[in-house]
Design a protein around this motif. Structure first.
Motif, PDB file in Angstrom:
ATOM      1  N   UNK A 103      68.015  14.900  -1.171  1.00  0.00           N
ATOM      2  CA  UNK A 103      67.575  14.294   0.088  1.00  0.00           C
ATOM      3  C   UNK A 103      66.173  13.714  -0.049  1.00  0.00           C
ATOM      4  N   UNK A 104      65.261  14.472  -0.662  1.00  0.00           N
ATOM      5  CA  UNK A 104      63.897  13.971  -0.845  1.00  0.00           C
ATOM      6  C   UNK A 104      63.865  12.761  -1.778  1.00  0.00           C
ATOM      7  N   UNK A 105      64.708  12.779  -2.810  1.00  0.00           N
ATOM      8  CA  UNK A 105      64.796  11.628  -3.712  1.00  0.00           C
ATOM      9  C   UNK A 105      65.271  10.393  -2.956  1.00  0.00           C
ATOM     10  N   UNK A 106      66.191  10.583  -2.018  1.00  0.00           N
ATOM     11  CA  UNK A 106      66.741   9.469  -1.243  1.00  0.00           C
ATOM     12  C   UNK A 106      65.714   8.915  -0.257  1.00  0.00           C
ATOM     13  N   UNK A 107      64.944   9.803   0.351  1.00  0.00           N
ATOM     14  CA  UNK A 107      63.884   9.355   1.266  1.00  0.00           C
ATOM     15  C   UNK A 107      62.858   8.524   0.504  1.00  0.00           C
ATOM     16  N   UNK A 108      62.431   9.027  -0.671  1.00  0.00           N
ATOM     17  CA  UNK A 108      61.482   8.265  -1.486  1.00  0.00           C
ATOM     18  C   UNK A 108      62.076   6.927  -1.905  1.00  0.00           C
ATOM     19  N   UNK A 109      63.354   6.920  -2.263  1.00  0.00           N
ATOM     20  CA  UNK A 109      64.015   5.671  -2.659  1.00  0.00           C
ATOM     21  C   UNK A 109      63.961   4.646  -1.529  1.00  0.00           C
ATOM     22  N   UNK A 110      64.196   5.091  -0.300  1.00  0.00           N
ATOM     23  CA  UNK A 110      64.143   4.182   0.850  1.00  0.00           C
ATOM     24  C   UNK A 110      62.750   3.599   1.038  1.00  0.00           C
ATOM     25  N   UNK A 111      61.740   4.338   0.576  1.00  0.00           N
ATOM     26  CA  UNK A 111      60.357   3.859   0.647  1.00  0.00           C
ATOM     27  C   UNK A 111      59.963   3.024  -0.571  1.00  0.00           C
ATOM     28  N   UNK A 112      60.923   2.782  -1.458  1.00  0.00           N
ATOM     29  CA  UNK A 112      60.644   1.959  -2.630  1.00  0.00           C
ATOM     30  C   UNK A 112      60.090   2.732  -3.806  1.00  0.00           C
ATOM     31  N   UNK A 113      60.330   4.051  -3.844  1.00  0.00           N
ATOM     32  CA  UNK A 113      59.753   4.898  -4.887  1.00  0.00           C
ATOM     33  C   UNK A 113      60.850   5.519  -5.746  1.00  0.00           C
ATOM     34  N   UNK A 114      60.724   5.395  -7.053  1.00  0.00           N
ATOM     35  CA  UNK A 114      61.591   6.081  -7.998  1.00  0.00           C
ATOM     36  C   UNK A 114      61.042   7.497  -8.186  1.00  0.00           C
ATOM     37  N   UNK A 115      61.769   8.487  -7.694  1.00  0.00           N
ATOM     38  CA  UNK A 115      61.234   9.858  -7.675  1.00  0.00           C
ATOM     39  C   UNK A 115      60.963  10.395  -9.075  1.00  0.00           C
ATOM     40  N   UNK A 116      61.670   9.913 -10.083  1.00  0.00           N
ATOM     41  CA  UNK A 116      61.448  10.406 -11.441  1.00  0.00           C
ATOM     42  C   UNK A 116      60.157   9.859 -12.054  1.00  0.00           C
ATOM     43  N   UNK A 117      59.727   8.697 -11.594  1.00  0.00           N
ATOM     44  CA  UNK A 117      58.502   8.086 -12.108  1.00  0.00           C
ATOM     45  C   UNK A 117      57.277   8.451 -11.265  1.00  0.00           C
ATOM     46  N   UNK A 118      57.496   9.071 -10.132  1.00  0.00           N
ATOM     47  CA  UNK A 118      56.422   9.360  -9.181  1.00  0.00           C
ATOM     48  C   UNK A 118      55.901  10.762  -9.445  1.00  0.00           C
ATOM     49  N   UNK A 119      54.844  10.866 -10.245  1.00  0.00           N
ATOM     50  CA  UNK A 119      54.351  12.165 -10.692  1.00  0.00           C
ATOM     51  C   UNK A 119      52.837  12.282 -10.517  1.00  0.00           C
ATOM     52  N   UNK A 120      52.361  13.516 -10.651  1.00  0.00           N
ATOM     53  CA  UNK A 120      50.929  13.804 -10.608  1.00  0.00           C
ATOM     54  C   UNK A 120      50.647  14.873 -11.651  1.00  0.00           C
ATOM     55  N   UNK A 121      49.657  14.623 -12.493  1.00  0.00           N
ATOM     56  CA  UNK A 121      49.318  15.569 -13.564  1.00  0.00           C
ATOM     57  C   UNK A 121      48.699  16.830 -12.965  1.00  0.00           C
ATOM     58  N   UNK A 122      49.363  17.955 -13.196  1.00  0.00           N
ATOM     59  CA  UNK A 122      48.882  19.227 -12.655  1.00  0.00           C
ATOM     60  C   UNK A 122      49.196  20.337 -13.640  1.00  0.00           C
ATOM     61  N   UNK A 123      48.172  21.067 -14.046  1.00  0.00           N
ATOM     62  CA  UNK A 123      48.294  22.170 -15.003  1.00  0.00           C
ATOM     63  C   UNK A 123      49.019  21.726 -16.274  1.00  0.00           C
ATOM     64  N   UNK A 124      48.697  20.516 -16.711  1.00  0.00           N
ATOM     65  CA  UNK A 124      49.242  20.004 -17.958  1.00  0.00           C
ATOM     66  C   UNK A 124      50.638  19.423 -17.868  1.00  0.00           C
ATOM     67  N   UNK A 125      51.219  19.416 -16.669  1.00  0.00           N
ATOM     68  CA  UNK A 125      52.577  18.899 -16.484  1.00  0.00           C
ATOM     69  C   UNK A 125      52.576  17.728 -15.513  1.00  0.00           C
ATOM     70  N   UNK A 126      53.547  16.849 -15.667  1.00  0.00           N
ATOM     71  CA  UNK A 126      53.743  15.766 -14.711  1.00  0.00           C
ATOM     72  C   UNK A 126      54.605  16.287 -13.567  1.00  0.00           C
ATOM     73  N   UNK A 127      53.940  16.814 -12.537  1.00  0.00           N
ATOM     74  CA  UNK A 127      54.651  17.410 -11.403  1.00  0.00           C
ATOM     75  C   UNK A 127      55.205  16.320 -10.497  1.00  0.00           C
ATOM     76  N   UNK A 128      56.327  16.610  -9.873  1.00  0.00           N
ATOM     77  CA  UNK A 128      56.909  15.665  -8.919  1.00  0.00           C
ATOM     78  C   UNK A 128      57.538  16.414  -7.760  1.00  0.00           C
ATOM     79  N   UNK A 129      57.775  15.710  -6.672  1.00  0.00           N
ATOM     80  CA  UNK A 129      58.329  16.314  -5.462  1.00  0.00           C
ATOM     81  C   UNK A 129      59.703  16.916  -5.708  1.00  0.00           C
ATOM     82  N   UNK A 130      60.531  16.250  -6.492  1.00  0.00           N
ATOM     83  CA  UNK A 130      61.916  16.673  -6.676  1.00  0.00           C
ATOM     84  C   UNK A 130      62.108  17.673  -7.800  1.00  0.00           C
ATOM     85  N   UNK A 131      61.029  18.207  -8.348  1.00  0.00           N
ATOM     86  CA  UNK A 131      61.110  19.287  -9.320  1.00  0.00           C
ATOM     87  C   UNK A 131      61.660  18.857 -10.665  1.00  0.00           C
ATOM     88  N   UNK A 132      61.973  19.847 -11.485  1.00  0.00           N
ATOM     89  CA  UNK A 132      62.457  19.575 -12.837  1.00  0.00           C
ATOM     90  C   UNK A 132      63.981  19.508 -12.896  1.00  0.00           C
TER      91      UNK A 132
END
Length: 482
Positions: free
Chosen positions: A442-471
């Motif tokens: 559901x969160x991936x779909x909401x981001x998609x509607x906003x023009x965002x690829x959830x797999x590419x949308x990340x933030x570097x945190x504790x050495x990992x590329x964290x994202x909303x939709x998890x691993x």
């Protein structure tokens, strides 16, 4: 002076802090300088330059979160056989060894409970809905109902945290914060993420709502949600103290920004930039926020559409009206939290009361946005953290326990199909038979509607590329997209 003395000379030491202070301040200095000059015509939160990844169907989100777990079996999930199964014992083969909460684990029998109100097919689409939500039935041809949502969480706090932040563990950024971070704001006078809370007439008080649900987690703090209260003073600490006029406040902020800029040049702490931006935002909001909550100019037709409760600050109907007014002003992410859906007992009166609170204004928001030309680029979500059990908690129709294996939500606008039903459950409305949709999906779909690829949308945190939709492997639910 020998080489060792030269290296250790305090005049030549380049530590991490001074290096950052000298080399990493260009962007922040420009931002601070523009604020000091009063250049506030464009938003200071502009989002990431690489976003959106592709053309968006929606510009903004209104998330009507129904806290506590609305009963899918009583409202939206229709079964041809459930009424004839009413009063029978839930087969072990259907339960499949599912872990139960402590509230029903001790029951000798799990008795199937059919819907407490009749269901009918609504609109030209023939979408099944309960008589308890007649107004939502009137917009059935405008929405998509998903009857195959599922989650691992069986208790409220993990469930609501997972749906809002992508993790059952507290501390992660919320969906609205991710949207603010990625896409920024379209309105320089308002935050990009606004939160409104109401208490329903069902279970009262409802489950607690924690501010971390709209927190920014490891993202910069300017992206956290801002709680807007009802009444003449919608935001805490926004008003100037007695004796301070607008021009005096402006001079104070200019001086304060100068000091903060000097501190930023020395330490390069990004939170200093956030502090400067938030002071400026608060100054502009002193005019913008009171105007938004002033509904005195709304015509009578507005309150006929939303209901008379929309005149009463703090109600769900009032917050739905404010959501429309915020959407008109291009606030990026608007989230309503409505408490009271936790019907472990008194199922019929409490569920009836919750539907009376929410049905008309929820449907009105869809209609109102469509009439104003805003529905096409606003994505609306209605739903809670999980559903309710097909079996009764206690005697028949006394109440229902938590159920995460399947539950229902509905969506509208922003590229979502109209008059569509997605997913199917079994005869007991207990297990998904077709097209499951996880909360990550559901969160991936909401981001998609906003023009965002959830797999590419990340933030570097504790050495990992964290994202909303998890691993986990999340997917966009393309079947519900127009």
């Amino acid at each position: 002076m020998n080489i060792s003395d030269h290296i250790n000379s305090s005049a030549n030491i380049i530590n991490r802090r001074s290096l950052l202070g000298q080399s990493g301040i260009a962007l922040g200095s420009l931002a601070a300088a523009s604020m000091l000059k009063g250049e506030t015509s464009s938003p200071t939160n502009k989002g990431l330059p690489e976003l959106p990844h592709f053309k968006a169907k929606a510009k903004r989100v209104i998330y009507m979160f129904q806290s506590g777990g609305p009963s899918h079996i009583d409202l939206f999930d229709h079964s041809e056989r459930i009424n004839e199964l009413h009063g029978s014992e839930l087969p072990k083969s259907v339960r499949g060894g599912q872990r139960l909460t402590g509230m029903t684990a001790g029951l000798k029998k799990l008795l199937v409970c059919g819907p407490v109100s009749p269901m009918k097919q609504r609109g030209n689409s023939g979408t099944w809905m309960s008589d308890m939500v007649p107004y939502t039935g009137k917009v059935a041809d405008k929405i998509t109902v998903i009857n195959s949502m599922h989650t691992e969480a069986i208790n409220h706090d993990p469930g609501i945290t997972l749906l809002n932040t992508g993790s059952q563990i507290p501390g992660r950024p919320s969906l609205g914060s991710w949207a603010s971070y990625g896409l920024g704001s379209s309105n320089s006078n308002m935050p990009s993420y606004i939160v409104l809370i109401s208490q329903g007439n069902g279970k009262n008080p409802g489950q607690p709502i924690f501010s971390r649900l709209w927190g920014s987690g490891f993202l910069p703090s300017q992206h956290q949600g801002v709680l807007m209260r009802s009444g003449k003073n919608p935001l805490l600490y926004l008003n100037d103290p007695p004796g301070i006029d607008r021009s005096t406040r402006r001079r104070m902020l200019d001086d304060l920004a100068s000091l903060n800029k000097e501190t930023y040049q020395e330490f390069a702490d990004p939170e200093i930039e956030t502090r400067i931006a938030q002071y400026e935002m608060a100054f502009r909001m002193q005019t913008a926020a009171p105007e938004i909550v002033d509904i005195s100019n709304e015509p009578k037709s507005t309150f006929k559409l939303y209901g008379e409760q929309a005149k009463k600050p703090g109600t769900y109907a009032y917050n739905c009206l404010l959501a429309r007014r915020l959407a008109e002003r291009d606030v990026r992410f608007i989230q309503l939290f409505h408490r009271g859906w936790d019907q472990h007992g008194s199922l019929i009166p409490h569920l009836t009361a919750q539907c009376k609170d929410t049905d008309q204004p929820s449907a009105a928001l869809v209609t109102d946005l469509e009439q104003r030309g805003l529905l096409k680029d606003t994505i609306i979500i209605w739903g809670g953290e999980f559903g309710r059990t097909a079996y009764s908690q206690g005697s028949l129709r006394n109440g229902r326990d938590h159920h995460g294996r399947c539950f229902s939500i509905w969506m509208a606008g922003g590229g979502i199909k109209q008059g569509h039903v997605h997913g199917k459950t079994d005869d007991y409305c207990y297990n998904i038979e077709k097209d499951p949709v996880h909360t990550h999906d559901m969160n991936a779909t909401i981001l998609h509607s906003l023009g965002i690829d959830h797999e590419k949308f990340t933030f570097k945190f504790q050495g990992l590329n964290a994202r909303l939709t998890g691993v986990e492997k999340a997917k966009v639910v393309k079947e519900i997209l127009a």
